[in-house]
Motif scaffolding. Structure first.
Motif, mmCIF file in Angstrom:
data_model
loop_
_atom_site.group_PDB
_atom_site.id
_atom_site.type_symbol
_atom_site.label_atom_id
_atom_site.label_comp_id
_atom_site.label_asym_id
_atom_site.label_seq_id
_atom_site.Cartn_x
_atom_site.Cartn_y
_atom_site.Cartn_z
ATOM 1 N N GLN A 37 -8.828 -3.937 -8.967
ATOM 2 C CA GLN A 37 -7.646 -4.551 -8.162
ATOM 3 C C GLN A 37 -6.502 -3.629 -7.857
ATOM 4 O O GLN A 37 -5.884 -4.075 -6.877
ATOM 5 N N GLY A 38 -6.555 -2.578 -8.394
ATOM 6 C CA GLY A 38 -5.188 -1.664 -8.130
ATOM 7 C C GLY A 38 -5.029 -0.597 -7.286
ATOM 8 O O GLY A 38 -4.744 -0.642 -6.146
ATOM 9 N N ILE A 39 -6.159 0.392 -7.446
ATOM 10 C CA ILE A 39 -6.149 1.403 -6.640
ATOM 11 C C ILE A 39 -6.931 1.181 -5.244
ATOM 12 O O ILE A 39 -7.848 0.143 -5.176
ATOM 13 N N LEU A 40 -6.791 2.126 -4.461
ATOM 14 C CA LEU A 40 -7.336 1.890 -2.928
ATOM 15 C C LEU A 40 -8.242 3.060 -3.060
ATOM 16 O O LEU A 40 -7.810 4.187 -2.504
ATOM 17 N N PRO A 41 -9.540 2.866 -3.325
ATOM 18 C CA PRO A 41 -10.583 3.898 -3.287
ATOM 19 C C PRO A 41 -10.901 4.647 -2.224
ATOM 20 O O PRO A 41 -10.615 4.169 -1.176
ATOM 21 N N GLY A 42 -10.899 5.977 -2.382
ATOM 22 C CA GLY A 42 -11.406 6.872 -1.132
ATOM 23 C C GLY A 42 -10.044 7.276 -0.336
ATOM 24 O O GLY A 42 -9.840 8.036 0.466
ATOM 25 N N GLN A 43 -8.877 6.660 -0.947
ATOM 26 C CA GLN A 43 -7.498 7.001 -0.300
ATOM 27 C C GLN A 43 -6.722 7.930 -1.166
ATOM 28 O O GLN A 43 -6.858 8.095 -2.118
ATOM 29 N N SER A 44 -5.853 8.563 -0.523
ATOM 30 C CA SER A 44 -5.012 9.680 -0.990
ATOM 31 C C SER A 44 -3.910 8.972 -2.076
ATOM 32 O O SER A 44 -3.739 7.920 -1.984
ATOM 33 N N VAL A 45 -3.427 9.580 -2.862
ATOM 34 C CA VAL A 45 -2.332 9.343 -3.595
ATOM 35 C C VAL A 45 -1.175 8.688 -2.932
ATOM 36 O O VAL A 45 -0.467 7.860 -3.191
ATOM 37 N N ARG A 46 -0.868 9.458 -1.869
ATOM 38 C CA ARG A 46 0.130 8.996 -0.806
ATOM 39 C C ARG A 46 0.243 7.769 -0.310
ATOM 40 O O ARG A 46 0.747 6.895 -0.479
ATOM 41 N N ASP A 47 -0.963 7.622 0.244
ATOM 42 C CA ASP A 47 -1.399 6.204 0.989
ATOM 43 C C ASP A 47 -1.436 5.197 -0.178
ATOM 44 O O ASP A 47 -1.223 4.058 0.203
ATOM 45 N N ASN A 48 -1.891 5.435 -1.275
ATOM 46 C CA ASN A 48 -1.960 4.489 -2.579
ATOM 47 C C ASN A 48 -0.619 4.075 -2.771
ATOM 48 O O ASN A 48 -0.193 2.740 -2.998
ATOM 49 N N LEU A 49 0.358 4.926 -2.997
ATOM 50 C CA LEU A 49 1.603 4.743 -3.365
ATOM 51 C C LEU A 49 2.424 3.861 -2.308
ATOM 52 O O LEU A 49 3.241 2.853 -2.843
ATOM 53 N N VAL A 50 2.158 4.238 -1.032
ATOM 54 C CA VAL A 50 3.290 3.472 -0.130
ATOM 55 C C VAL A 50 2.615 2.352 0.485
ATOM 56 O O VAL A 50 2.965 1.671 1.338
ATOM 57 N N ALA A 51 1.260 1.973 0.161
ATOM 58 C CA ALA A 51 0.646 1.090 0.720
ATOM 59 C C ALA A 51 1.278 -0.453 0.971
ATOM 60 O O ALA A 51 1.278 -1.085 1.994
ATOM 61 N N ALA A 52 2.144 -0.766 -0.113
ATOM 62 C CA ALA A 52 2.760 -2.172 -0.014
ATOM 63 C C ALA A 52 3.785 -2.203 1.119
ATOM 64 O O ALA A 52 4.285 -3.135 1.390
ATOM 65 N N ILE A 53 4.362 -1.111 1.231
ATOM 66 C CA ILE A 53 5.768 -0.935 1.884
ATOM 67 C C ILE A 53 5.636 -0.311 3.347
ATOM 68 O O ILE A 53 6.444 -0.020 4.131
ATOM 69 N N MET A 54 4.224 -0.007 3.590
ATOM 70 C CA MET A 54 3.951 0.697 4.715
ATOM 71 C C MET A 54 4.381 -0.067 6.152
ATOM 72 O O MET A 54 4.877 0.565 7.175
ATOM 73 N N PRO A 55 4.541 -1.514 6.308
ATOM 74 C CA PRO A 55 4.918 -2.198 7.399
ATOM 75 C C PRO A 55 6.419 -1.953 7.662
ATOM 76 O O PRO A 55 7.009 -1.824 8.750
ATOM 77 N N THR A 56 7.227 -1.821 6.679
ATOM 78 C CA THR A 56 8.542 -1.413 6.710
ATOM 79 C C THR A 56 8.863 0.104 7.258
ATOM 80 O O THR A 56 10.042 0.362 7.704
ATOM 81 N N LEU A 57 7.785 1.046 6.845
ATOM 82 C CA LEU A 57 7.908 2.576 7.500
ATOM 83 C C LEU A 57 7.261 2.644 8.761
ATOM 84 O O LEU A 57 7.275 3.942 9.124
ATOM 85 N N THR A 58 7.152 1.593 9.392
ATOM 86 C CA THR A 58 6.095 1.617 10.742
ATOM 87 C C THR A 58 6.804 1.191 11.641
ATOM 88 O O THR A 58 7.440 -0.179 11.736
ATOM 89 N N LYS A 59 7.338 1.705 12.864
ATOM 90 C CA LYS A 59 8.081 1.177 13.974
ATOM 91 C C LYS A 59 7.274 1.379 15.055
ATOM 92 O O LYS A 59 6.967 2.534 15.616
ATOM 93 N N ARG A 60 6.881 0.481 16.072
ATOM 94 C CA ARG A 60 6.445 0.493 17.234
ATOM 95 C C ARG A 60 4.720 1.495 17.146
ATOM 96 O O ARG A 60 4.337 2.128 17.926
ATOM 97 N N GLY A 61 4.365 1.169 15.925
ATOM 98 C CA GLY A 61 2.985 1.809 15.568
ATOM 99 C C GLY A 61 3.180 3.109 15.029
ATOM 100 O O GLY A 61 2.116 4.193 14.878
#
Length: 511
Positions: free
Chosen positions: A352-376
């Motif tokens: 339920q926690g880790i996103l397998p196959g993805q990097s440490v970076r991608d796992n750490l920011v997964a929840a806030i990625m929408p706020t870090l993305t503007k116009r794609g």
């Protein structure tokens, strides 16, 4: 090295083992000897090299330098199957068997007795019954599908399979992390029988108290190096921890956890929930104030996790009365829970926690990625800033933030999940077994960090099966029994005996 009996050949002897990964010397000249009938513990902090050493012995990793001897013969362990042929079997937390096949089929997997091209099914069942009886598990039906057994019994089936393959050394990697006390004792009973038969056991566990039950010797690693190799019992738990972290034992606090006592809630709770219900929860009531850590206790199946999931909006059909900062509302989905300022560290980090196959970076920011993305377009500079901040704050040990999260140790994976939650800047943190299955050093760090969060005003709901965490980390603990909250213990009533009484059920409690 210990146990240098010239009249007995060690089952395993490793000398000056080195293993390098890009940018990391994971093992730096490690020695270890295991004698017949010996139970040895292998301990150390996160990233100390325990997992790497096990994988070298088990043929998963190839050593870069040093020697390995099995029963006196120098060997180059080429693969896990070669290790099994040499008499070395590893039992992992996640049992590597086939859930939908029967117990008997799993015991003889890939080596079924045959008559011509046909498997002798009756013989397989008969031999399986004999093996189960030999190790006190004759209550298990060998024809039963493996998935119908508890995690503990699956591990025992895996151990018996190893023994039936003539394993002389059984490596148990965190075997008790998901087990209840009675199951742990059953596992230890089988381990003692293995020792009586002259086989050896190498235990890797973060539960130091349990190691004293079975092990007589220990190997301690720190930063890939051997720092202690000797008898276990002359050392106190404090001395073990001090050796692991590289400190003077006189300066190690006698407190068993990294938690600090928290003040009780003020007049107005930040979160108030009454009679929370779902398809998996009869009734749950709890209050948590800002800057407070409230515990949630209960035996396996008591409804602890179900309470957390209902509170976080993971369970459909949830009902009850709830208020967050005085606003009456219960989240109907995780999205609503996040919007209301809740974050959840789930019980099972792998599922339920880790996103397998993805990097440490991608796992750490997964929840806030929408706020870090503007116009794609992702703001990579901000991503790097946030990742660097939490890697530093939580002491996450890694070679690169681009490495797959599965390559981190369990404790560091858990820190990444915690960092993901904290990146949301929540008001309320629900932490479900946040220190399960990780070593004592990482456990202490996470516990200490949770105390820091409460110091900064965060409300924390701590779900734990470890009484020490609840007794030392909380001023109030709610107890669950049969999917209901049955008691709230605080002050002088929050004792080990009282907790145990209430976890067993109000009717058995000594009022």
């Amino acid at each position: 090295m210990t146990n240098s009996n010239p009249g007995v050949t060690p089952i395993l002897e490793i000398a000056s083992i080195q293993k390098r990964f890009p940018g990391v010397l994971a093992l730096d000249g490690v020695d270890m000897r295991i004698m017949p009938g010996e139970a040895r513990s292998l301990i150390g902090q996160n990233g100390c090299g325990k997992s790497t050493l096990i994988k070298v012995i088990a043929g998963v990793h190839k050593k870069d330098a040093g020697s390995i001897r099995v029963l006196g013969q120098e060997v180059d362990v080429r693969s896990p199957s070669h290790a099994v042929d040499l008499g070395i079997s590893t039992i992992h937390q996640e049992v590597n068997l086939i859930p939908n096949r029967s117990v008997a089929e799993n015991l003889f997997l890939a080596r079924e007795p045959k008559l011509g091209p046909f498997i002798r099914q009756k013989h397989v069942v008969s031999e399986a019954s004999n093996l189960l009886m030999q190790y006190g598990l004759d209550h298990i039906d060998p024809k039963m599908p493996l998935h119908r057994l508890s995690i503990a019994l699956r591990q025992m089936v895996a151990i018996i399979r190893a023994v039936s393959q003539d394993a002389q050394l059984v490596i148990m990697d965190e075997p008790t992390s998901s087990l209840e006390a009675a199951e742990v004792e059953q596992l230890f009973s089988i381990s003692r029988q293995l020792l009586r038969e002259g086989r050896s056991v190498l235990f890797v566990s973060h539960r130091l108290d349990e190691l004293y039950e079975v092990c007589t010797t220990c190997t301690i690693l720190r930063d890939g190096k051997l720092v202690y190799d000797g008898d276990l019992h002359p050392m106190s738990k404090n001395e073990l921890v001090a050796t692991m972290v590289g400190r003077d034992s006189a300066n190690v606090d006698e407190q068993a956890t990294g938690f600090r006592k928290r003040p009780s809630m003020g007049d107005e709770p930040l979160l108030k929930v009454d009679n929370l219900q779902s398809s998996d929860l009869e009734s749950g009531t709890i209050q948590v104030g800002a800057g407070e850590i409230v515990g949630l206790a209960g035996l396996l199946g008591s409804g602890r996790t179900e309470f957390a999931e209902a509170l976080f909006g993971l369970t459909k059909g949830t009902r009850g009365d709830g208020a967050l900062e005085g606003q009456e509302a219960l989240p109907k989905s995780p999205t609503e829970a996040l919007a209301q300022g809740m974050a959840l560290v789930p019980e099972d980090r792998r599922e339920q926690g880790i996103l397998p196959g993805q990097s440490v970076r991608d796992n750490l920011v997964a929840a806030i990625m929408p706020t870090l993305t503007k116009r794609g377009v992702v703001d990579k500079a901000e991503v790097d800033r946030i990742v660097e901040k939490f890697v530093k704050e939580l002491g996450i040990k890694l070679s690169s933030v681009d490495q797959p999260i599965e390559t981190l140790s369990g404790g560091n994976q858990q820190k990444v999940i915690l960092a993901r939650c904290l990146s949301l800047d929540p008001k309320i943190l629900i932490a479900d077994e946040p220190t399960r299955g990780i070593d004592v050093g990482a456990k202490f760090e996470i516990q200490s960090r949770i105390s820091d969060l409460a110091d900064d005003g965060m409300a924390v709901l701590l779900i734990s099966s470890e009484l020490e965490e609840l007794l030392e980390g909380t001023e109030r603990t709610v107890v669950m029994h049969e999917r209901r909250s049955v008691a709230e213990l605080t002050g002088d009533s929050l004792t080990e005996n009282r907790l145990i009484d209430m976890m067993a059920g109000p009717e058995s409690s000594t009022q």
